[in-house]
Design a protein around this motif. Structure first.
Motif, PDB file in Angstrom:
ATOM      1  N   HIS A 140     -24.129   2.039  -7.009  1.00  0.00           N
ATOM      2  CA  HIS A 140     -23.448   3.205  -7.566  1.00  0.00           C
ATOM      3  C   HIS A 140     -24.406   4.234  -8.131  1.00  0.00           C
ATOM      4  O   HIS A 140     -24.151   4.857  -9.164  1.00  0.00           O
ATOM      5  N   ILE A 141     -25.524   4.425  -7.451  1.00  0.00           N
ATOM      6  CA  ILE A 141     -26.302   5.624  -7.698  1.00  0.00           C
ATOM      7  C   ILE A 141     -25.952   6.600  -6.579  1.00  0.00           C
ATOM      8  O   ILE A 141     -25.680   6.202  -5.445  1.00  0.00           O
ATOM      9  N   SER A 142     -25.911   7.875  -6.932  1.00  0.00           N
ATOM     10  CA  SER A 142     -25.536   8.898  -5.951  1.00  0.00           C
ATOM     11  C   SER A 142     -26.767   9.351  -5.182  1.00  0.00           C
ATOM     12  O   SER A 142     -27.756   9.780  -5.764  1.00  0.00           O
ATOM     13  N   VAL A 143     -26.692   9.227  -3.867  1.00  0.00           N
ATOM     14  CA  VAL A 143     -27.756   9.767  -3.020  1.00  0.00           C
ATOM     15  C   VAL A 143     -27.251  10.980  -2.242  1.00  0.00           C
ATOM     16  O   VAL A 143     -27.918  11.493  -1.352  1.00  0.00           O
ATOM     17  N   ASP A 144     -26.041  11.424  -2.587  1.00  0.00           N
ATOM     18  CA  ASP A 144     -25.420  12.549  -1.877  1.00  0.00           C
ATOM     19  C   ASP A 144     -24.517  13.239  -2.899  1.00  0.00           C
ATOM     20  O   ASP A 144     -23.318  13.008  -2.931  1.00  0.00           O
ATOM     21  N   LEU A 145     -25.134  14.085  -3.726  1.00  0.00           N
ATOM     22  CA  LEU A 145     -24.439  14.567  -4.922  1.00  0.00           C
ATOM     23  C   LEU A 145     -23.192  15.379  -4.633  1.00  0.00           C
ATOM     24  O   LEU A 145     -22.333  15.517  -5.508  1.00  0.00           O
ATOM     25  N   ASP A 146     -23.071  15.919  -3.408  1.00  0.00           N
ATOM     26  CA  ASP A 146     -21.835  16.610  -3.018  1.00  0.00           C
ATOM     27  C   ASP A 146     -20.966  15.733  -2.123  1.00  0.00           C
ATOM     28  O   ASP A 146     -20.021  16.228  -1.488  1.00  0.00           O
ATOM     29  N   GLY A 183     -17.648   8.249  -9.164  1.00  0.00           N
ATOM     30  CA  GLY A 183     -18.729   9.154  -8.786  1.00  0.00           C
ATOM     31  C   GLY A 183     -18.554   9.692  -7.371  1.00  0.00           C
ATOM     32  O   GLY A 183     -17.468   9.617  -6.793  1.00  0.00           O
ATOM     33  N   ARG A 184     -19.626  10.254  -6.827  1.00  0.00           N
ATOM     34  CA  ARG A 184     -19.573  10.660  -5.421  1.00  0.00           C
ATOM     35  C   ARG A 184     -20.911  10.386  -4.737  1.00  0.00           C
ATOM     36  O   ARG A 184     -21.950  10.411  -5.354  1.00  0.00           O
ATOM     37  N   LEU A 197     -21.749   4.672   1.352  1.00  0.00           N
ATOM     38  CA  LEU A 197     -22.379   4.907   2.651  1.00  0.00           C
ATOM     39  C   LEU A 197     -22.835   3.614   3.326  1.00  0.00           C
ATOM     40  O   LEU A 197     -22.931   3.558   4.558  1.00  0.00           O
ATOM     41  N   ARG A 249     -26.955   5.355   9.391  1.00  0.00           N
ATOM     42  CA  ARG A 249     -26.536   6.097   8.205  1.00  0.00           C
ATOM     43  C   ARG A 249     -26.568   5.194   6.967  1.00  0.00           C
ATOM     44  O   ARG A 249     -27.021   5.613   5.894  1.00  0.00           O
ATOM     45  N   GLN A 285     -30.107   4.804   5.980  1.00  0.00           N
ATOM     46  CA  GLN A 285     -30.642   6.007   5.333  1.00  0.00           C
ATOM     47  C   GLN A 285     -30.270   6.023   3.843  1.00  0.00           C
ATOM     48  O   GLN A 285     -31.111   6.310   2.984  1.00  0.00           O
ATOM     49  N   ALA A 300     -32.882   5.781   0.708  1.00  0.00           N
ATOM     50  CA  ALA A 300     -32.958   6.760  -0.381  1.00  0.00           C
ATOM     51  C   ALA A 300     -32.826   6.053  -1.734  1.00  0.00           C
ATOM     52  O   ALA A 300     -33.555   6.375  -2.680  1.00  0.00           O
ATOM     53  N   ALA A 354     -35.769   5.705  -4.496  1.00  0.00           N
ATOM     54  CA  ALA A 354     -35.502   6.187  -5.862  1.00  0.00           C
ATOM     55  C   ALA A 354     -35.889   5.122  -6.881  1.00  0.00           C
ATOM     56  O   ALA A 354     -36.527   5.410  -7.894  1.00  0.00           O
ATOM     57  N   ILE A 404     -36.823  11.579  -6.764  1.00  0.00           N
ATOM     58  CA  ILE A 404     -35.788  10.736  -6.170  1.00  0.00           C
ATOM     59  C   ILE A 404     -34.821  11.680  -5.473  1.00  0.00           C
ATOM     60  O   ILE A 404     -34.598  12.814  -5.901  1.00  0.00           O
ATOM     61  N   SER A 405     -34.305  11.228  -4.350  1.00  0.00           N
ATOM     62  CA  SER A 405     -33.389  12.068  -3.570  1.00  0.00           C
ATOM     63  C   SER A 405     -31.974  11.895  -4.068  1.00  0.00           C
ATOM     64  O   SER A 405     -31.448  10.784  -4.121  1.00  0.00           O
ATOM     65  N   VAL A 406     -31.353  13.003  -4.439  1.00  0.00           N
ATOM     66  CA  VAL A 406     -29.936  12.975  -4.799  1.00  0.00           C
ATOM     67  C   VAL A 406     -29.102  13.702  -3.742  1.00  0.00           C
ATOM     68  O   VAL A 406     -27.920  13.925  -3.915  1.00  0.00           O
ATOM     69  N   LEU A 415     -29.389  13.249   0.259  1.00  0.00           N
ATOM     70  CA  LEU A 415     -30.194  12.625   1.315  1.00  0.00           C
ATOM     71  C   LEU A 415     -30.300  13.446   2.587  1.00  0.00           C
ATOM     72  O   LEU A 415     -31.221  13.226   3.377  1.00  0.00           O
ATOM     73  N   SER A 434     -19.327  13.018 -14.404  1.00  0.00           N
ATOM     74  CA  SER A 434     -18.925  12.795 -13.015  1.00  0.00           C
ATOM     75  C   SER A 434     -19.753  11.715 -12.334  1.00  0.00           C
ATOM     76  O   SER A 434     -19.315  11.109 -11.357  1.00  0.00           O
ATOM     77  N   TYR A 435     -20.986  11.506 -12.804  1.00  0.00           N
ATOM     78  CA  TYR A 435     -21.872  10.563 -12.108  1.00  0.00           C
ATOM     79  C   TYR A 435     -22.092   9.265 -12.882  1.00  0.00           C
ATOM     80  O   TYR A 435     -22.334   8.234 -12.273  1.00  0.00           O
ATOM     81  N   THR A 484     -20.382   6.792 -14.335  1.00  0.00           N
ATOM     82  CA  THR A 484     -18.997   6.331 -14.427  1.00  0.00           C
ATOM     83  C   THR A 484     -18.881   4.848 -14.742  1.00  0.00           C
ATOM     84  O   THR A 484     -17.841   4.402 -15.201  1.00  0.00           O
TER      85      THR A 484
END
Lengths: 324, 324
Positions: free
Chosen positions: A175-181, A189-190, A196, A241, A244, A248, A252, B176-178, B180, B285-286, B288
């Motif tokens: 549950h770390i975000s590697v795709d903030l959008d 979260g997202r 993924l 995917r 990937q 990431a 991190a 760190i990549s947020v 990807l 949001s992140y 959580t």
């Protein structure tokens, strides 16, 4: 909190009691200082029942172990539980066991085992303890271990010690975000790694992109892996995917705490090179800093007993380390 | 490797020698056990010169400190350097000082200070040591400290101790990549926190979206911050995007190692609520998971001497802790 002061647990006069508690099964064992399982017991988790019924299943597992002639010599209890756990308060709230919310598992197991000391860690931390003690992370002072299956969990070894964190949940890479959008995750979260790289998401993505299961109707990540091995490009792409996202997340982690090895276990890791090939390639794209560039990724080695061995390791380690 | 065994460094009989080495300046000081700067010296970094010329500037700073009557009592040297550093080998390779590549700074400073013991950490780790000793992270056993300026660096306190990692670079949140699939970063990765939250990127994004500097032509992140405070929506949005990236990175760190506070310093943090407001909102949001939900974010407190104080702290701590 459990702390490892030596690279391996000290030999103890007797075995330890290990409990591995998940949403599907509750496993227990007596484990000696060499990692040998001397006795074992197992019950299905009555995951949809009330909390006392789940606890009765734990007590039944402990009761079977107590019938062993080795029980009296067992000095400590280690628990690896599905999370979240709160080791600082001794409670668990496993997502897939709704009857347990802030359930005082440590106190209950303490009482059920005649007052033995109890150490609680999350299941990802337990698997990490097992891999560091007996598996692929052995000899590594700074390691990340991952469980990639339905969910994505993990744990850390830092400076030669298990790093469970104050609540026993550290290493929670899923549950770390590697795709903030990115797409919303069940955690709130997202773009989380689990969203993924978790097995159901590998399968969902393959289906969305046109992969179809064979005549047996198996639409699991394992079936997608089989298709990928047979060359199906959509199946290959779905694993790429996932790889990937894992890369990431692993990169991190390495940038944040300096680990030199990532050990990957769990059902999805059973896909083998279909996952590990693109994972190693992707890692070169994300692990670019000088101090993380030599990071290696290897499969886990402790197998299906990882949870039990890790719970035993956490109990053994806790008895030799300071509190944090 | 430096390790903190106590919440604060032990009082030592004399001060320590602190060096803060960046791409713009080389600062030195004698610092006592209370964090007081008793003597100081400073030179511009001849960053475009060869390695020996840069070292001569370091030696000039040390020479000025050696003229202090307190010099003889100083027992140890701490260095916080722009990274990457390699504390395990005692070398530095600062990105903005091309003449230093694997430069044996520890050995050279050891010789230049009459054989005193030398501790090297990265600048993000040094700032963290300062904040934990004297600043906003004081009393926190598990903390992340960030420097957000041209670059984004950081450091960690875990279990009450500074966690520099084996090479002294841990806490490197900037890379760190947020995102990807995001834009390529100078480090070779993509979607790094620094690529979204570093000062020049805040300014670039504002310019790309139509913000224009005032009559003074100042197109820095500080000017964008001023515009945001005045209500310019493009400037506000650029800081919000930076805050989002920082929030994803901070939440990732909390999930991985369990920190309960994030301290944010550096020039971009000088924007104040223009950054901290959206940062706190995005964090909800992140961050959580139950064990990270109470994470707080606060501004750094040690000010412009953070690098020197952190170098001093690392030196003091190293003398009281075991090697890792």
């Amino acid at each position: 909190m459990p702390r490892l002061t030596d690279p391996a647990p000290r030999p103890s006069p007797g075995p330890v009691v290990a409990l591995d508690i998940g949403g599907t099964k509750i496993a227990g064992a007596l484990v000696d200082g060499e990692g040998r399982v001397l006795a074992r017991s197992r019950r299905p988790t009555p995951a949809r029942e009330d909390g006392e019924t789940v606890m009765k299943a734990v007590e039944a597992v402990l009761g079977e172990l107590a019938a062993s002639p080795l029980w009296e010599a067992a000095g400590a209890v280690g628990i690896g539980s599905a999370g979240p756990v709160d080791a600082s308060r001794g409670t668990v709230s496993p997502v897939n066991v709704p009857g347990w919310r802030d359930f005082p598992l440590v106190e209950r197991v303490h009482r059920a085992t005649g007052g033995r000391p109890v150490t609680l860690v999350g299941d990802g931390v337990a698997m990490t303890a097992a891999e560091h003690w007996l598996g692929a992370a052995r000899g590594h002072d700074n390691a990340l271990c991952l469980v990639v299956s339905t969910g994505v969990g993990g744990g850390l070894v830092l400076g030669g010690r298990l790093h469970p964190g104050p609540t026993g949940n550290a290493g929670h890479l899923g549950h770390i975000s590697v795709d903030l959008d990115g797409e919303p995750c069940a955690c709130g979260g997202r773009g989380c790694v689990e969203r993924l790289a978790g097995g159901p998401h590998i399968a969902r993505r393959a289906l969305e992109n046109g992969w179809r299961p064979g005549p047996d109707g198996d639409a699991s990540a394992a079936a997608v892996a089989a298709a990928a091995r047979a060359g199906d490009p959509v199946a290959v792409a779905s694993f790429e995917r996932a790889a990937q996202a894992l890369a990431a997340g692993i990169a991190a982690t390495a940038a944040l705490v300096e680990v030199d090895i990532a050990v990957v276990g769990g059902g999805v890791a059973g896909a083998g090179e279909v996952l590990f090939g693109p994972l190693r390639r992707s890692l070169r794209s994300y692990a670019t800093l000088s101090f993380v560039r030599n990071l290696t990724v290897v499969p886990a080695a402790t197998g299906t007993d990882a949870g039990l061995l890790g719970a035993a390791a956490a109990a053994g380690w806790a008895s030799s380390g300071p509190d944090s």
